[in-house]
Design a protein around this motif. Structure first.
Motif, PDB file in Angstrom:
ATOM      1  N   GLU A  95      44.009   7.590 136.169  1.00 11.76           N
ATOM      2  CA  GLU A  95      42.670   7.312 135.633  1.00 11.76           C
ATOM      3  C   GLU A  95      42.649   7.418 134.108  1.00 11.76           C
ATOM      4  O   GLU A  95      42.045   6.577 133.431  1.00 11.76           O
ATOM      5  CB  GLU A  95      41.657   8.280 136.247  1.00 11.76           C
ATOM      6  CG  GLU A  95      41.450   8.050 137.738  1.00 11.76           C
ATOM      7  CD  GLU A  95      40.664   9.163 138.417  1.00 11.76           C
ATOM      8  OE1 GLU A  95      40.120   8.890 139.500  1.00 11.76           O
ATOM      9  OE2 GLU A  95      40.586  10.299 137.884  1.00 11.76           O
ATOM     10  N   LEU A  96      43.313   8.423 133.558  1.00 15.54           N
ATOM     11  CA  LEU A  96      43.342   8.602 132.104  1.00 15.54           C
ATOM     12  C   LEU A  96      44.082   7.459 131.416  1.00 15.54           C
ATOM     13  O   LEU A  96      43.666   6.995 130.348  1.00 15.54           O
ATOM     14  CB  LEU A  96      43.966   9.946 131.738  1.00 15.54           C
ATOM     15  CG  LEU A  96      43.143  11.165 132.129  1.00 15.54           C
ATOM     16  CD1 LEU A  96      43.942  12.450 131.911  1.00 15.54           C
ATOM     17  CD2 LEU A  96      41.833  11.205 131.353  1.00 15.54           C
ATOM     18  N   GLU A  97      45.158   6.984 132.028  1.00 18.16           N
ATOM     19  CA  GLU A  97      45.887   5.842 131.463  1.00 18.16           C
ATOM     20  C   GLU A  97      45.005   4.595 131.468  1.00 18.16           C
ATOM     21  O   GLU A  97      45.019   3.809 130.518  1.00 18.16           O
ATOM     22  CB  GLU A  97      47.182   5.610 132.225  1.00 18.16           C
ATOM     23  CG  GLU A  97      48.227   6.671 131.953  1.00 18.16           C
ATOM     24  CD  GLU A  97      49.435   6.607 132.880  1.00 18.16           C
ATOM     25  OE1 GLU A  97      49.464   5.752 133.807  1.00 18.16           O
ATOM     26  OE2 GLU A  97      50.360   7.432 132.697  1.00 18.16           O
ATOM     27  N   ALA A  98      44.231   4.411 132.538  1.00 16.41           N
ATOM     28  CA  ALA A  98      43.317   3.265 132.616  1.00 16.41           C
ATOM     29  C   ALA A  98      42.242   3.373 131.525  1.00 16.41           C
ATOM     30  O   ALA A  98      41.936   2.387 130.844  1.00 16.41           O
ATOM     31  CB  ALA A  98      42.664   3.194 133.996  1.00 16.41           C
ATOM     32  N   ALA A  99      41.685   4.561 131.361  1.00 18.47           N
ATOM     33  CA  ALA A  99      40.656   4.758 130.318  1.00 18.47           C
ATOM     34  C   ALA A  99      41.235   4.446 128.948  1.00 18.47           C
ATOM     35  O   ALA A  99      40.579   3.787 128.128  1.00 18.47           O
ATOM     36  CB  ALA A  99      40.129   6.191 130.371  1.00 18.47           C
ATOM     37  N   GLN A 100      42.443   4.898 128.701  1.00 15.60           N
ATOM     38  CA  GLN A 100      43.066   4.642 127.408  1.00 15.60           C
ATOM     39  C   GLN A 100      43.296   3.150 127.200  1.00 15.60           C
ATOM     40  O   GLN A 100      43.015   2.618 126.127  1.00 15.60           O
ATOM     41  CB  GLN A 100      44.382   5.400 127.275  1.00 15.60           C
ATOM     42  CG  GLN A 100      45.010   5.242 125.907  1.00 15.60           C
ATOM     43  CD  GLN A 100      46.220   6.129 125.701  1.00 15.60           C
ATOM     44  OE1 GLN A 100      46.612   6.881 126.578  1.00 15.60           O
ATOM     45  NE2 GLN A 100      46.809   6.042 124.530  1.00 15.60           N
ATOM     46  N   SER A 101      43.778   2.456 128.236  1.00 18.31           N
ATOM     47  CA  SER A 101      44.035   1.018 128.081  1.00 18.31           C
ATOM     48  C   SER A 101      42.743   0.237 127.870  1.00 18.31           C
ATOM     49  O   SER A 101      42.750  -0.796 127.205  1.00 18.31           O
ATOM     50  CB  SER A 101      44.814   0.474 129.279  1.00 18.31           C
ATOM     51  OG  SER A 101      43.992   0.376 130.418  1.00 18.31           O
ATOM     52  N   MET A 102      41.629   0.744 128.408  1.00 15.59           N
ATOM     53  CA  MET A 102      40.324   0.091 128.209  1.00 15.59           C
ATOM     54  C   MET A 102      39.605   0.615 126.971  1.00 15.59           C
ATOM     55  O   MET A 102      38.502   0.181 126.675  1.00 15.59           O
ATOM     56  CB  MET A 102      39.446   0.293 129.451  1.00 15.59           C
ATOM     57  CG  MET A 102      39.945  -0.437 130.670  1.00 15.59           C
ATOM     58  SD  MET A 102      38.819  -0.290 132.082  1.00 15.59           S
ATOM     59  CE  MET A 102      39.312   1.284 132.776  1.00 15.59           C
ATOM     60  N   LYS A 103      40.247   1.569 126.287  1.00 21.84           N
ATOM     61  CA  LYS A 103      39.680   2.183 125.088  1.00 21.84           C
ATOM     62  C   LYS A 103      38.319   2.830 125.348  1.00 21.84           C
ATOM     63  O   LYS A 103      37.390   2.730 124.550  1.00 21.84           O
ATOM     64  CB  LYS A 103      39.618   1.196 123.929  1.00 21.84           C
ATOM     65  CG  LYS A 103      40.980   0.770 123.433  1.00 21.84           C
ATOM     66  CD  LYS A 103      40.891   0.273 122.012  1.00 21.84           C
ATOM     67  CE  LYS A 103      42.256   0.091 121.402  1.00 21.84           C
ATOM     68  NZ  LYS A 103      42.922   1.306 121.060  1.00 21.84           N
ATOM     69  N   ILE A 104      38.214   3.486 126.493  1.00 24.67           N
ATOM     70  CA  ILE A 104      36.993   4.222 126.831  1.00 24.67           C
ATOM     71  C   ILE A 104      37.136   5.634 126.275  1.00 24.67           C
ATOM     72  O   ILE A 104      38.142   6.303 126.532  1.00 24.67           O
ATOM     73  CB  ILE A 104      36.765   4.251 128.349  1.00 24.67           C
ATOM     74  CG1 ILE A 104      36.582   2.820 128.883  1.00 24.67           C
ATOM     75  CG2 ILE A 104      35.556   5.121 128.706  1.00 24.67           C
ATOM     76  CD1 ILE A 104      36.524   2.726 130.388  1.00 24.67           C
TER      77      ILE A 104
END
Length: 146
Positions: A95-104
């Motif tokens: 989840e954290l990797e996804a947030a980072q890739s979406m720049k959230i």
């Protein structure tokens, strides 16, 4: 009007709650509920996918677990920011990797008590200043970029 009171009254942003589910499931669910309760009292709309998807997806079935994490990540796109609380597990890392890739914008509290122990005033100040700082650094994904 006090800025903190004003912020507390004006929120209603959707917030993705990233915390552990596996392991001590009963305790982790209790902690996730407490995190969500605190966010709701601050007028945020908490979304903890691990309190929802395991109700109809089997956490012990690898395919269903993967789908549940994917569903959560899809809904994360609509969140103003992510709050991560506790020791990071494999699912949380995804989840954290996804947030980072979406720049959230993502705020991390390594210890559950570090977040839960904050007074409402301190919590709103920490969340607001942390998210604003990350947005100033280009983390503007999620609902803020739509």
């Amino acid at each position: 009007m006090n800025k903190v009171v004003e912020l507390m009254q004006s929120k209603n942003e959707l917030v993705f709650v990233c915390s552990a589910y596996s392991g001590d499931i009963a305790n982790n669910i209790r902690r996730a509920k407490k995190i969500c309760q605190k966010l709701a009292k601050l007028n945020y709309i908490p979304f903890a996918p691990h309190l929802y998807f395991p109700r109809f997806l089997d956490e012990n079935n690898a395919s269903e677990r993967k789908r549940g994490i994917g569903f959560g990540v899809e809904l994360m796109r609509r969140c103003a920011f992510v709050i991560c609380v506790g020791e990071i597990t494999e699912g949380m890392r995804t989840e954290l990797e996804a947030a980072q890739s979406m720049k959230i914008p993502t705020l991390v509290f390594r210890d559950y008590k570090d977040f839960i122990g904050l007074s409402p005033q301190n919590a709103i100040e920490v969340l607001h200043s942390g998210v604003e700082h990350l947005r100033s650094k280009g983390y503007t994904g999620g609902s803020q970029s739509e």
